[in-house]
Design a protein around this motif. Structure first.
Motif, PDB file in Angstrom:
ATOM      1  N   LYS A  47       0.769  -1.247   0.013  1.00 44.26           N
ATOM      2  CA  LYS A  47       0.040   0.004   0.180  1.00 44.26           C
ATOM      3  C   LYS A  47       0.818   1.215  -0.189  1.00 44.26           C
ATOM      4  CE  LYS A  47      -3.012   0.469   3.331  1.00 44.26           C
ATOM      5  NZ  LYS A  47      -4.058   0.303   4.415  1.00 44.26           N
ATOM      6  N   THR A  50       1.920   6.543  -5.262  1.00 46.13           N
ATOM      7  CA  THR A  50       2.827   6.406  -6.408  1.00 46.13           C
ATOM      8  C   THR A  50       4.283   6.760  -6.247  1.00 46.13           C
ATOM      9  OG1 THR A  50       3.066   6.543  -8.769  1.00 46.13           O
ATOM     10  CG2 THR A  50       2.180   8.289  -7.540  1.00 46.13           C
ATOM     11  N   ALA A  83       0.207  -4.757 -15.039  1.00 45.19           N
ATOM     12  CA  ALA A  83      -0.401  -3.574 -14.726  1.00 45.19           C
ATOM     13  C   ALA A  83      -1.742  -3.505 -14.974  1.00 45.19           C
ATOM     14  CB  ALA A  83       0.311  -2.389 -15.681  1.00 45.19           C
ATOM     15  N   HIS A  85      -5.594  -2.170 -15.358  1.00 46.70           N
ATOM     16  CA  HIS A  85      -6.358  -1.125 -15.992  1.00 46.70           C
ATOM     17  C   HIS A  85      -7.791  -1.351 -16.093  1.00 46.70           C
ATOM     18  CE1 HIS A  85      -6.768  -3.147 -19.728  1.00 46.70           C
ATOM     19  NE2 HIS A  85      -5.516  -3.616 -19.556  1.00 46.70           N
ATOM     20  N   ASP A 124      -0.049  -4.723 -10.198  1.00 46.35           N
ATOM     21  CA  ASP A 124       0.154  -3.386  -9.909  1.00 46.35           C
ATOM     22  C   ASP A 124      -1.185  -2.772 -10.123  1.00 46.35           C
ATOM     23  OD1 ASP A 124       1.649  -1.222  -9.315  1.00 46.35           O
ATOM     24  OD2 ASP A 124       2.879  -1.113 -11.004  1.00 46.35           O
ATOM     25  N   GLU A 125      -1.348  -1.863  -9.037  1.00 43.14           N
ATOM     26  CA  GLU A 125      -2.407  -0.818  -9.075  1.00 43.14           C
ATOM     27  C   GLU A 125      -3.759  -1.683  -9.258  1.00 43.14           C
ATOM     28  OE1 GLU A 125      -2.443   2.208  -8.246  1.00 43.14           O
ATOM     29  OE2 GLU A 125      -0.581   2.826  -8.449  1.00 43.14           O
ATOM     30  N   GLU A 128      -7.629  -0.602 -10.204  1.00 42.70           N
ATOM     31  CA  GLU A 128      -7.963  -0.252 -11.601  1.00 42.70           C
ATOM     32  C   GLU A 128      -8.709  -1.365 -12.076  1.00 42.70           C
ATOM     33  OE1 GLU A 128      -7.754   2.852 -12.867  1.00 42.70           O
ATOM     34  OE2 GLU A 128      -6.740   3.625 -11.009  1.00 42.70           O
ATOM     35  N   SER A 167      -0.543  -4.433  -5.601  1.00 44.68           N
ATOM     36  CA  SER A 167       0.021  -3.199  -4.917  1.00 44.68           C
ATOM     37  C   SER A 167      -1.551  -2.030  -4.878  1.00 44.68           C
ATOM     38  CB  SER A 167       0.916  -2.189  -5.679  1.00 44.68           C
ATOM     39  OG  SER A 167       0.558  -1.778  -6.870  1.00 44.68           O
ATOM     40  N   TYR A 168      -1.410  -1.108  -4.099  1.00 43.06           N
ATOM     41  CA  TYR A 168      -2.605  -0.486  -4.033  1.00 43.06           C
ATOM     42  C   TYR A 168      -2.420   1.041  -3.619  1.00 43.06           C
ATOM     43  CZ  TYR A 168      -6.918   0.629  -1.227  1.00 43.06           C
ATOM     44  OH  TYR A 168      -8.154   1.261  -0.521  1.00 43.06           O
ATOM     45  N   ASN A 169      -3.136   2.005  -4.010  1.00 44.48           N
ATOM     46  CA  ASN A 169      -2.719   3.290  -3.664  1.00 44.48           C
ATOM     47  C   ASN A 169      -3.790   4.129  -3.066  1.00 44.48           C
ATOM     48  OD1 ASN A 169      -2.208   5.841  -3.381  1.00 44.48           O
ATOM     49  ND2 ASN A 169      -1.414   6.328  -5.637  1.00 44.48           N
ATOM     50  N   LYS A 177     -13.442   3.281  -6.118  1.00 46.73           N
ATOM     51  CA  LYS A 177     -12.007   2.396  -6.498  1.00 46.73           C
ATOM     52  C   LYS A 177     -11.631   2.000  -5.058  1.00 46.73           C
ATOM     53  CE  LYS A 177     -11.098   3.857 -10.968  1.00 46.73           C
ATOM     54  NZ  LYS A 177     -10.013   4.774 -11.753  1.00 46.73           N
TER      55      LYS A 177
END
Lengths: 287, 1098
Positions: A47, A50, A83, A85, A124-125, A128, A167-169, A177
């Motif tokens: 967590k 970016t 990645a 999206h 990743d992310e 999304e 991973s997470y923002n 989200k």
């Protein structure tokens, strides 16, 4: 599956290995935490905002595992990164039928390949991605370690070295989200914050090759700019951007200009905020 | 003695002279005797005859004759006998009309002849004659004219007096009273005026009289003093210019003149020539612009150098001469145009705090990491909590106060950087902890001695039995306790300030390399402005020298070499805090050590010490001193002074460092904590007595500032202010925009029922001046507030009930528009998913030889409906009109014939109508607007688009009311329903600002499609929305411009009007903007949803 060409190398994802240790400065105890998790097949959620080094961390860990840590296979642990999206579907991850000649042919998706190869699969992310993809990984992340491949009517049991890392923002948290709890609670969560000034200066110095003074000033700038978060800035400046700035300085760009392009303009389009940050830059750097 | 001819003459005429006034024969006799021997016999006869003829001309002509006889001996000397005859003829001519006037003419001739020749007399008599119109009033005036002439002639030649006469003559047509006042004051005025100004003054007076006679009095009263402020060489030019302007602009001329003259008075005289010349040049194109220029010059030249001013005015001149836009130039020089403002801002090197406030706020936030407000220091002074200097920066610990503008340097950049240095020094105090002094904590470089100092102070005070002194434990803050230790608070406060500022400056230059240069520049600037050390007594000189070192100018120190060790150890102590990481604790220790040294220095001047010392330049050693803590006590400076010491005063603070009041800041912080309920370990809540004690002892506030009256009372007020300042943000300090909230009355009755307080949020908008082709900057003020609500949503529910069919229908239509969030599109050539069925089909087709279609993929498309719409309802007074009446006035009552002249039928109809109106009161336009609002709300709730409903009205440019009935992000609920019910007609219709405010709201809102629909009942109009009340052009142009702005921002504007005559101006206003004139007013509620569907869907 290796194809060689003069100008490029084409590898299957699971065959790729890091040859050099990626630089990573441990901020807290995340290295030992991760090793423990890996050895116990506990999925990990990274967590943090970016550019603080989540991806770098996972690369670094892969390299460490490959070099004789824990019960990783002797030929190392592959790292398969996806990645995510908003159009990423379950079949993008698991695999799909393609037309080939007169018939259809099944192609494994990255998660399937990782399961088979015993790789670290790094999403990743992950917020999304579409919701259906997150559900897909549930059986993989608990004791079962299974991947159902619906279209083929198969169940895949993960190879021993397999680990799911996401991973997470939390920075751009909107109701839309956010991770579902059923997903969240399958991972241990390692929090990545910004490093403190000295640590960040050290990172910038190593990564960019900038002088200790500049590195320190950049770290100072970062600290100041991060104060503006939630005040015109969605997110603070990332270490990555600072490294860019450092590299530009090494390349002979004046510090103010380097910061302008890699920090000020990279962060925001709001003219007023830009100017404010620019004033901070000109306060810290004298040319 | 034989009887002389004269005696005989007298005897001869005596009889004839009887019957006239008693003085006549006497005067005759007296003069005759005087003339004896002067005139010949026949001349004497002629003289007497003339006089008697004169006396006989009318009933009271004897008075004129008396004057005649009296005057002749005197004037004979100057004009001779022939002259007298000619003159007597003139008098006779006048006397024919009025003997009174003639008497005056004759009477004042002798005095006039000091200035005039015989030939002039005729001209003079004619001038007086001109004023005489045969009535009594004009006679008095004319007589007065002759009376005043001798005095006037002292200052004006006859030819100029003629001009005055024509002015007075012109005035007589309006008011004799005014005319005579002017005449009477003329002598005084022209006496006051410089001789070169008199003629031009008259010239302008004539112009004023012609253009606006009533202003003549004002001009005569104020003119002379007004023009004295103008450089003498150029008064004439200025008056000529004013005269020219007057002939063009008429009634406005005098105020323009007066303002321009006053403005010029504010400027230095040597610039007048240039400004008047420039104004004269543009007066050719636009006289008004010329005067406006003169009016604005002082304001502009406060911000620009003379060269910049020239460039600025050249822009305005260009508008006039090149663009040929006189109105534009006038607006420019009135500073009512965006171009004028921008160009001023570009040229000006002066930086206004207002323009960089946001920037600095973010900057301060970045540097400190705290929510630091940036305010003008004037605001802090207004809070009356101990800060009194309006021109220097300061902080009270949570906000930074900066001077309202900086114009120290010629370069804009340098002034801006000054602001930055100001701000950085203040943030430095916060960032580097100037206010975080803790009791008895060691610093990085120093230990803490404060406790010992306190003890020794304690015992010292006990010995001297000074019962007034406070016990240390009662101190409210650490800073207060620290200061309490020292016997001389002014001295320790001054020293601590110097030391702590030195530390902050050192920090700033270490941490912020980029500002170092500007900091140095400001330090140097300050260094050059320091008061002379040589004039200071020794102790003050000591502190001043430390200050100079801390400004980076040690070479400017001046100190007696014999006492060098004092300054050296002081400097060494000061250097301690310049080192890396020094804290405020170090500052406190260093300050205490320096205090010890300072105390040993008597505060005397060289003169008082019998020349025992002199101020010398510093030695090399002194310049390169190393940090060191002074070692303990030393003997006092060895000097016997023959006088009393001078009371110590701190040298002035450098401007960029600003006020430093750590004691007050800590107190404020403490109060704040207390109000937030976090009473820390330090003790119980503060009592008023404690506060009072602190404030009385503190040297950070000057008692004189607030204790003029009753000490207790002002102290109480002061405490209240302090507490208010400590109130958590929002309550105590007003935000920039809410300042006008006290003007919230705005025609709103009882506001008690409201959930939301009636807060008005003011915004400013430009207005388009089509004549000047430019915006008038911040011309209108829009006050946004939540609309009042009904107690119960009666109207809303009633409307729903009455129109339930229509409501259902519209809602259904709208529901059909509701889009799917995701739409799966099948059969595309490329997509997310292969449709296996289609793929198989593809192969079958292929094998079967049928041309296969490659569209075998599925695609998922997001189709989010993302519409935001703002409805803007006209709440002007005209919407109060009943529809029935409007219809009647529109449709020439063609039912008249229906009654066939039968009164019974008519009364039946009338009774029926009245009855129906009893049941249902006549509908007004506003009611239809409200009904439409209800319908559209129902419809939009079905479709889920974001929408806002706003009403607007107001009066004048300062008070455009903007009522929120439903804000864009506000959820629909009973409150909104109740607000709709309260929509009521208010006043005027200033559309432009209302549209602009709506645009602003839509811009803030995130949506793909944005629509603005305005519903009105007529053309835009408001007080001052145009040249005068009848002008429509201005309002229409401004509204059009506002609509274009909407389009430019990607908003679709649409206008709906129920005004049947709407087509003419709407065509002009809307160009290619959609509009509709709803002919049948009552169809508005039905029409609005339909229109919306067209707009929002297509």
């Amino acid at each position: 599956m290796t194809k060689e060409n003069k100008s490029y190398t084409q590898l299957a994802v699971e065959d790729f290995r890091l040859t050099k240790e990626p630089y990573y400065l441990e901020i807290n105890d995340e290295v030992s935490l991760f090793e423990a998790a890996y050895n116990n097949h506990i999925p990990v959620l990274l967590k943090g905002p970016t550019g603080v080094g989540k991806t770098r961390f996972i690369e670094h860990m892969t390299w460490r595992l490959q070099n004789s840590v824990g019960d990783a296979p002797s030929d190392g642990v592959p790292l398969i990164t996806v990645a995510c999206h908003e159009d990423l579907t379950a079949s993008d991850l698991v695999g799909r039928y393609l037309l080939e000649g007169d018939e259809t042919r099944w192609i494994d998706g990255p998660i399937t390949r990782a399961t088979k190869a015993g790789a670290i699969c790094y999403l990743d992310e992950v917020v999304e991605a579409r919701k259906d993809t997150t559900v897909l990984i549930h059986p993989l992340t608990d004791y079962r370690r299974l991947l159902p491949v619906e279209k083929r009517g198969e169940l895949l049991e993960a190879a021993d070295g397999f680990l799911l890392v996401m991973s997470y923002n939390p920075g751009y948290q909107s109701a839309l989200k956010d991770l579902k709890h059923s997903t969240r609670q399958r991972f241990i969560s390692i929090d990545f914050g910004y490093p403190d000034r000295d640590q960040e200066a050290a990172i910038i110095e190593v990564e960019s090759g900038a002088t200790p003074e500049y590195s320190r000033d950049l770290a100072k700038l970062a600290e100041k700019v991060r104060n503006l978060k939630e005040h015109g800035l969605g997110e603070g400046v990332s270490t990555r951007l600072l490294v860019y700035a450092g590299k530009l300085m090494v390349a002979g760009i004046s510090p103010r200009r380097a910061c302008q392009v890699s920090v000020v303009w990279a962060l925001t389009d709001d003219m007023e905020v830009q100017r404010s940050i620019e004033e901070v830059v000109t306060s810290i750097f004298d040319e | 003695m034989p009887e002389s001819y004269v005696d005989r003459l007298v005897a001869r005429y005596e009889e004839q002279l009887q019957g006239f006034g008693a003085s006549l024969p006497e005067e005759f006799k007296k003069s005759a005797l005087l003339l004896d021997g002067v005139l010949g016999e026949s001349e004497l006869d002629q003289w007497a005859e003339t006089g008697i003829r004169l006396a006989g001309q009318s009933l009271r002509a004897w008075e004129a004759a008396t004057e005649y006889f009296r005057a002749t001996p005197v004037i004979h000397a100057t004009i001779g006998f022939q002259g007298i005859i000619a003159w007597a003829q003139l008098a006779a001519n006048i006397a024919e009309k009025s003997s009174l006037v003639a008497a005056s003419f004759i009477k004042f001739t002798p005095s006039v002849l000091e200035y005039l020749t015989l030939d002039d007399l005729e001209e003079w008599s004619l001038q007086g004659d001109r004023l005489f119109r045969g009535n009594w009033k004009s006679g008095t005036l004319s007589a007065a004219y002759f009376e005043h002439t001798p005095a006037l002639l002292k200052f004006l030649p006859l030819a100029s007096i003629e001009k005055l006469v024509s002015i007075i003559d012109a005035l007589t047509e309006r008011s004799y009273e005014l005319a005579s006042t002017c005449l009477e004051s003329a002598t005084r005025i022209f006496g006051e005026l410089e001789s070169s100004d008199r003629e031009p003054f008259l010239g302008f007076a004539r112009a004023v009289t012609r253009a606006s006679w009533a202003d003549t009095r004002l001009y005569f009263e104020r003119g002379p003093s007004l023009i004295t402020s103008i450089s003498p060489e150029h008064r004439a030019d200025f008056l000529d210019l004013s005269a020219k302007v007057t002939s063009e602009v008429g009634r406005q001329a005098f105020p323009l003149f007066a303002d321009a003259a006053e403005s010029l008075g504010q400027l230095s005289e040597d610039t007048h020539a240039e400004h008047i010349l420039f104004a004269s040049n543009i007066a050719i194109g636009s006289p008004t612009a010329a005067m406006e220029y003169l009016k604005i010059v002082p304001f502009v030249s406060n911000r620009l150098t003379s060269e910049q001013l020239r460039r600025w005015s050249a822009v305005g001149e260009e508008i006039l001469t090149v663009e040929n836009n006189a109105e534009g130039a006038e607006a420019f020089f009135r500073l009512e145009s965006t171009r004028a403002e921008n160009s001023l801002q570009e040229l000006s090197s002066r930086i206004e705090l207002a323009s960089i406030n946001t920037l600095l706020r973010m900057y301060a936030k970045a540097l400190t990491g705290e929510q630091v407000g940036i305010y003008s220091v004037e605001e802090l002074v207004d809070q009356n909590i101990g800060w009194v200097q309006e021109s220097v920066a300061t902080t009270e610990g949570s906000s930074i106060y900066l001077p309202p503008f900086v114009a120290t340097f010629d370069e804009q950049e340098a002034n801006f950087q000054s602001y930055k240095v100001f701000a950085t020094h203040q943030t430095g105090r916060i960032e580097f902890g100037s206010f975080r002094y803790k009791w008895n904590q060691p610093g990085i470089y120093t230990g803490s001695t404060i406790l010992e100092r306190e003890e020794s102070a304690q015992s010292r005070r006990e010995v001297s039995a000074d019962s007034d002194e406070v016990s240390p434990s009662s101190a409210l803050t650490a800073m207060q306790r620290y200061f309490n230790v020292f016997d001389e608070r002014i001295l320790i406060s001054g020293i601590f300030t110097v030391v702590e500022d030195t530390r902050v400056d050192a920090y700033v230059s270490r941490e912020y390399g980029g500002i170092r240069k500007w900091l140095r520049q400001l330090q140097a600037h300050e260094g050059n402005r320091r008061p002379r050390v040589e004039n200071m007594p020794l102790r003050a000189a000591f502190v001043e020298n430390l200050l100079r070192t801390s400004l980076g100018r040690p070479e400017t120190m001046r100190w007696p070499t014999v006492y060098r060790e004092f300054l050296e150890s002081g400097l060494a102590a000061l250097k301690i805090v310049e080192q890396d990481d020094a804290t405020v604790q170090d500052s406190a220790e260093a300050a205490a050590a320096i205090f010890d040294i300072a105390q040993r220095i008597p505060n005397v001047t060289p003169a008082m010490s019998d020349g025992k010392f002199d101020f010398d330049s510093p030695s090399e050693d002194m310049l390169s001193i190393q940090p060191a803590m002074p070692s303990g006590d030393g003997p006092p400076l060895d000097m016997q002074s023959n006088d009393q010491e001078i009371e110590f005063e701190n040298p002035p603070q450098p401007e960029f460092r600003g006020d430093f009041k750590p004691e007050l800041v800590q107190l404020l912080a403490r109060l704040k904590q207390q109000q937030e309920g976090q009473v820390d370990g330090e003790g119980a809540p503060l009592t008023k007595e404690q506060l009072k004690e602190l404030l009385e002892n503190s040297v950070e506030i000057t008692i004189a500032e607030w204790a003029e009256g009753d000490l207790d009372e002002s102290l109480g007020m002061f405490l209240e202010n302090l507490e208010q300042a400590a109130t958590p943000s929002g309550e105590g300090k007003s935000d920039d925009d809410s300042k006008g909230s006290d003007e919230s009355s705005g025609g709103q009755g009882d506001g008690e029922e409201q959930e939301l307080p009636m807060e008005i949020d003011w915004s400013y908008y430009d207005e388009w001046d089509f004549r000047a082709s430019d915006y008038r900057p911040r011309w209108t003020r829009v006050g946004q507030r939540f609309h009042e609500a009904e107690e119960e949503p009666e109207f809303y529910e009633e409307t729903l009930r009455r129109h339930h069919g229509l409501v259902m229908e519209t809602r259904k239509q709208f529901e059909m528009m509701r889009p799917e969030v995701f739409k799966k599109i099948k059969r595309v050539e490329d997509g997310d998913e292969l449709d296996v069925d289609l793929a198989i089909e593809f192969y079958i087709d292929k094998k079967a030889g049928i041309g296969p279609t490659g569209k075998v993929y599925n695609k998922r498309n997001k189709m989010e409906r993302d519409v935001a719409v703002a409805f803007l309802l006209d709440m002007s007074a005209s919407t109060d009109e009943e529809i029935e009446k409007q219809r009647q006035s529109n449709s020439n009552d063609d039912d008249e014939d229906d009654f066939d002249g039968d009164p019974r039928k008519y009364f039946q109809w009338l009774a029926a109508r009245r009855a129906s109106q009893m049941i249902e009161p006549p509908k007004r336009i506003i009611d239809l607007e409200k009904e439409s609002a209800v319908l559209i709300v129902e419809a939009l709730e079905a479709i889920g688009d974001s929408y806002g409903i706003y009403g607007f009205s107001g009066y004048g440019r300062d008070n455009v009311e903007f009522h929120i009935i439903k804000d864009l992000e506000e959820p629909m609920g009973p409150l909104v329903q109740r607000r709709i019910g309260k929509i009521e007609p208010i006043r005027s219709t200033r559309m432009g600002p209302a549209i602009r405010h709506t645009i602003h709201k839509l811009n803030e809102y995130d949506a793909k499609v944005k629509i603005l629909i305005m519903v009105s009942d007529g053309r835009p109009q408001d007080h001052g929305y145009g040249k005068d009340r009848t002008e429509k052009e201005y309002a229409v142009h401004d509204t059009k411009q506002a609509l274009l702005e909407a389009k430019r921002d990607g908003i679709t504007p649409f206008l709906i009007t129920v005004d049947k005559e709407g087509h003419d101006y709407l065509q002009q206003m809307c160009d290619d903007i959609g509009y509709e004139v709803v002919d049948d007013i009552e169809s508005l509620p039905r029409r609005l949803p339909t229109l919306y569907r067209h707009l929002a869907v297509e």
